[in-house]
Design an enzyme around this catalytic site. Structure first.
Site, PDB file in Angstrom:
ATOM      1  N   GLU A  96      -7.413   0.355  -4.534  1.00  0.00           N
ATOM      2  CA  GLU A  96      -7.418   0.269  -3.077  1.00  0.00           C
ATOM      3  C   GLU A  96      -8.755  -0.226  -2.497  1.00  0.00           C
ATOM      4  O   GLU A  96      -8.750  -1.070  -1.593  1.00  0.00           O
ATOM      5  CB  GLU A  96      -7.034   1.628  -2.483  1.00  0.00           C
ATOM      6  CG  GLU A  96      -5.565   1.981  -2.737  1.00  0.00           C
ATOM      7  CD  GLU A  96      -5.235   3.421  -2.408  1.00  0.00           C
ATOM      8  OE1 GLU A  96      -6.142   4.148  -1.935  1.00  0.00           O
ATOM      9  OE2 GLU A  96      -4.085   3.833  -2.625  1.00  0.00           O
ATOM     10  N   LYS A 141       2.487  11.450  -3.164  1.00  0.00           N
ATOM     11  CA  LYS A 141       1.507  10.697  -3.947  1.00  0.00           C
ATOM     12  C   LYS A 141       0.557  11.622  -4.699  1.00  0.00           C
ATOM     13  O   LYS A 141       0.082  11.286  -5.783  1.00  0.00           O
ATOM     14  CB  LYS A 141       0.722   9.770  -3.016  1.00  0.00           C
ATOM     15  CG  LYS A 141      -0.270   8.846  -3.718  1.00  0.00           C
ATOM     16  CD  LYS A 141      -0.869   7.885  -2.716  1.00  0.00           C
ATOM     17  CE  LYS A 141      -1.899   6.963  -3.334  1.00  0.00           C
ATOM     18  NZ  LYS A 141      -2.432   5.993  -2.357  1.00  0.00           N
ATOM     19  N   ASP A 180     -13.240   4.912   1.351  1.00  0.00           N
ATOM     20  CA  ASP A 180     -11.793   4.938   1.573  1.00  0.00           C
ATOM     21  C   ASP A 180     -11.316   6.385   1.618  1.00  0.00           C
ATOM     22  O   ASP A 180     -11.184   7.044   0.583  1.00  0.00           O
ATOM     23  CB  ASP A 180     -11.090   4.183   0.446  1.00  0.00           C
ATOM     24  CG  ASP A 180      -9.582   4.078   0.670  1.00  0.00           C
ATOM     25  OD1 ASP A 180      -9.080   4.703   1.610  1.00  0.00           O
ATOM     26  OD2 ASP A 180      -8.916   3.367  -0.111  1.00  0.00           O
ATOM     27  N   ASP A 207       0.870  -1.170   0.000  1.00  0.00           N
ATOM     28  CA  ASP A 207       0.000   0.000   0.000  1.00  0.00           C
ATOM     29  C   ASP A 207       0.906   1.219   0.000  1.00  0.00           C
ATOM     30  O   ASP A 207       1.489   1.580   1.022  1.00  0.00           O
ATOM     31  CB  ASP A 207      -0.906  -0.009   1.240  1.00  0.00           C
ATOM     32  CG  ASP A 207      -1.745   1.261   1.365  1.00  0.00           C
ATOM     33  OD1 ASP A 207      -1.759   2.065   0.415  1.00  0.00           O
ATOM     34  OD2 ASP A 207      -2.395   1.437   2.416  1.00  0.00           O
TER      35      ASP A 207
END
Length: 644
Positions: free
Chosen positions: A170, A71, A193, A8
């Site tokens: 994800e 990210k 999420d 992850d």
């Protein structure tokens, strides 16, 4: 072959996981920590970067030389970065039309290179755990990452020495971690999420052990970082009001001492936010911000919720859109699962519970859980049984085990969130792969030329939901060359293939010669997911006008074809057609030409008038068409020697 691990790669923290004796687990480092901060510090030139918890500590002392939340910059162009996203303490180069870079350690680092340093750290953790080199990995990305962002993630993995076996969404990984493959047949699950920098809402359905994503929606620039920033702004105002230094949140080029102070404030804000998930109030103490000034404040959970409620509320539209795209009501869901560290926040859990109508929602010890009496008829179950920080990594490990052949009864099927197609003559978009198509997927169509003696065809790949090419996003262009032929005779096959990683490959082939080009779309246009949402909404809002525009363009193209054919036929048969008939055709031609001019005052044009004019011209030219047919038949018979 090397073991495959699940990774992850998060905005705030990253994790590496595996399956040991059938049990998924997150691998801890030598210090016993399972979470590795996604932070990289760049010391003086010639020294290797420092990664993880140590870099996070150094960040307070050297904020301008420490990269974090990278990210958010993955796979994005410099020109598309918003001023709000530049509120980081390290330098970000956003000049020109190329990719984002970070001028650190006397050179420009790309987001992929910085992320690769984090992945190298995770790889070292895995190597130590297994006692051998680990070179294969499944890496997760937000479901709404576009093609460029997915490619950037894959490149980061390769730079770290991994063979990236799969890029996995994800939310889909989280569903595996929660063990939802054991639910009843046709069970439907929503995965909410909310991580450090991204948000996804995905609707999944379980069918015969297969997870299929019915729809997905989200925002790759919304997450816990935004809450941290809001709290930092609040604290900066309080510090100034108390007579302390004035700190500019959005000035990354501020002096080093100011950035250092701001890093202390940001660190305190993040820790206060985390503690308020389990406590009702916290004391924030910042002694000696300056030699003459210290700061102290008691912050309550209610104050934090008041500050950040609107940010959490921004996820609502994405949730509703995902439900609408899946064509289901919230009450028909079996479960709603929470993923991402930010979902520990009681406000988030309360918001999700109210939005989806979850049942038996109680609060205990600052966290929210389900009561014991659960009835599906009342609404979906809020499932918080897994550690939200680790769920995605565990799911990636399960997927890695599936690829290794360890688990054989589960399969993942993701979807593409937006339609993909090409631009056709007249500026229209021809869809090859509709949105929410299950991937991997392959689709193609045959196209021809619109101009005589055309030597090449421009393949313009588009992504979006509008009828006209100009209203959609351009993913890239490439040209296929072929031998010149009269219009309509060349045949070019165009095929799109989206692989299991969600990466698009476009193929164009000249059917006559077999010449072809295959292009991997590595430069997908990078637009904020707010714009994705806006595009979908605009496609609904402008559905009637877009359809009218398509009909007008198609009618216009047909009109031009008919006019060209009519003029060509009149020239060929001028000696066999009397003046009166030519005048009749000329009147019909003039009416078509007049109908075409309405485009100048009305973009959609007078469609009925144009269609009527085309029909009238078709009717008027029937004798001319019959004459041409007779000529063609006579020529054919003469060629075969059947007519003298």
């Amino acid at each position: 072959m090397s073991k495959i691990v699940g990774i992850d790669l998060g905005t705030t923290n990253s994790l590496v996981a595996t399956v040991d004796s059938g049990i998924p687990l997150v691998i801890a480092d030598a210090a016993g920590a399972r979470l590795t901060p996604s932070v990289v510090h760049f010391p003086a030139a010639g020294q290797p970067p420092v990664v993880g918890a140590e870099a996070n500590r150094v960040r307070l002392i050297h904020p301008a030389a420490t990269a974090y939340s990278v990210k958010r910059f993955m796979g994005r162009r410099a020109a598309d970065i918003t001023p709000e996203e530049l509120s980081v303490t390290y330098p970000v180069n956003t000049t020109g039309h190329g990719p984002v870079t970070f001028p650190l350690q006397d050179r420009n680092w790309t987001p992929e290179e910085v992320s690769a340093e984090v992945l190298k750290k995770l790889r070292a953790v895995a190597d130590a755990y297994f006692g051998e080199p680990i070179t294969r990995a499944v890496i997760t990305v937000p479901a709404y990452f576009n093609d460029a962002q997915r490619n950037a993630t894959k490149k980061a993995g390769e730079l770290a020495g991994f063979t990236v076996e799969r890029i996995l969404n994800e939310p889909t990984a989280a569903a595996l971690a929660y063990g939802l493959d054991k639910l009843k047949e046709r069970a439907k699950i929503a995965v909410y999420d909310l991580g450090g920098g991204t948000f996804d809402l995905s609707i999944l359905e379980l069918t015969e052990g297969v997870f299929q994503v019915l729809s997905t929606n989200g925002n790759t620039r919304l997450g816990g970082d935004d809450l941290d920033r809001r709290l930092v702004e609040f604290l900066v105002e309080k510090i100034a009001a108390a007579g302390g230094p004035r700190l500019a949140v959005d000035v990354p080029t501020a002096p080093a001492n100011v950035l250092a102070l701001l890093s202390r404030v940001r660190e305190s804000a993040e820790q206060a936010k985390i503690r308020l998930s389990s406590e009702t109030s916290v004391d924030i103490a910042l002694p000696f911000l300056t030699p003459e000034f210290s700061f102290h404040l008691t912050l309550t959970r209610a104050e934090l919720e008041q500050l950040t409620r609107d940010i959490i509320g921004r996820t609502r539209a994405h949730c509703l859109r995902a439900l609408a795209d899946a064509k289901i009501e919230a009450a028909t869901l079996d479960q709603v699962i929470l993923v991402g560290g930010q979902t520990r926040m009681p406000l988030v859990r309360q918001f999700v519970s109210e939005l989806f109508g979850c049942v038996d929602f109680t609060e205990t010890r600052g966290s929210l859980r389900l009561g014991s009496d659960y009835h599906q008829a009342a609404g979906p179950q809020l499932n918080t049984s897994q550690n939200p920080d680790e769920a995605v990594a565990l799911g990636a490990a399960i997927q890695a085990e599936i690829l290794s052949g360890g688990f054989k009864n589960v399969l993942l099927l993701d979807v593409t969130p937006l339609s993909l197609g090409i631009e056709t003559f007249g500026g229209l978009m021809n869809v090859l792969i509709p949105r929410n198509s299950t991937i991997p997927v392959k689709a193609g169509e045959m196209f021809t030329t619109a101009v005589d003696q055309q030597r090449s065809m421009l393949i313009h790949v588009l992504q979006g939901e509008r009828e006209r090419a100009r209203d959609n996003w351009s993913l890239g262009k490439f040209t296929l060359e072929f031998a010149p032929l009269p219009r309509g005779l060349a045949r070019v096959g165009v095929q799109f293939e989206i692989d299991a990683n969600g990466i698009l490959h476009a193929l164009a082939r000249d059917i006559q010669t077999g010449r072809e080009r295959v292009v991997e779309m590595k430069s997908a246009v990078d637009v904020a997911d707010e714009a994705v949402q806006q595009m979908v909404e605009e496609s609904v809002e402008h559905a009637f006008t877009d359809l009218a525009a398509r009909r007008w363009i198609e009618a216009k193209l047909k009109a031009n074809e008919v006019l060209t054919a009519t003029r060509s036929a009149l020239t060929a048969c001028a000696d066999e057609v009397d003046a009166a008939y030519q005048a009749k055709i000329a009147i019909a031609v003039q009416e078509v030409e007049a109908a075409l001019t309405t485009e100048a005052s009305n973009e959609a044009g007078d469609l009925k008038r144009l269609q009527g004019a085309i029909a009238a011209l078709d009717e008027a030219t029937k004798p001319l068409a019959e004459l041409l047919m007779d000529r063609a038949m006579e020529a054919l018979l003469r060629k075969r020697g059947l007519l003298q």
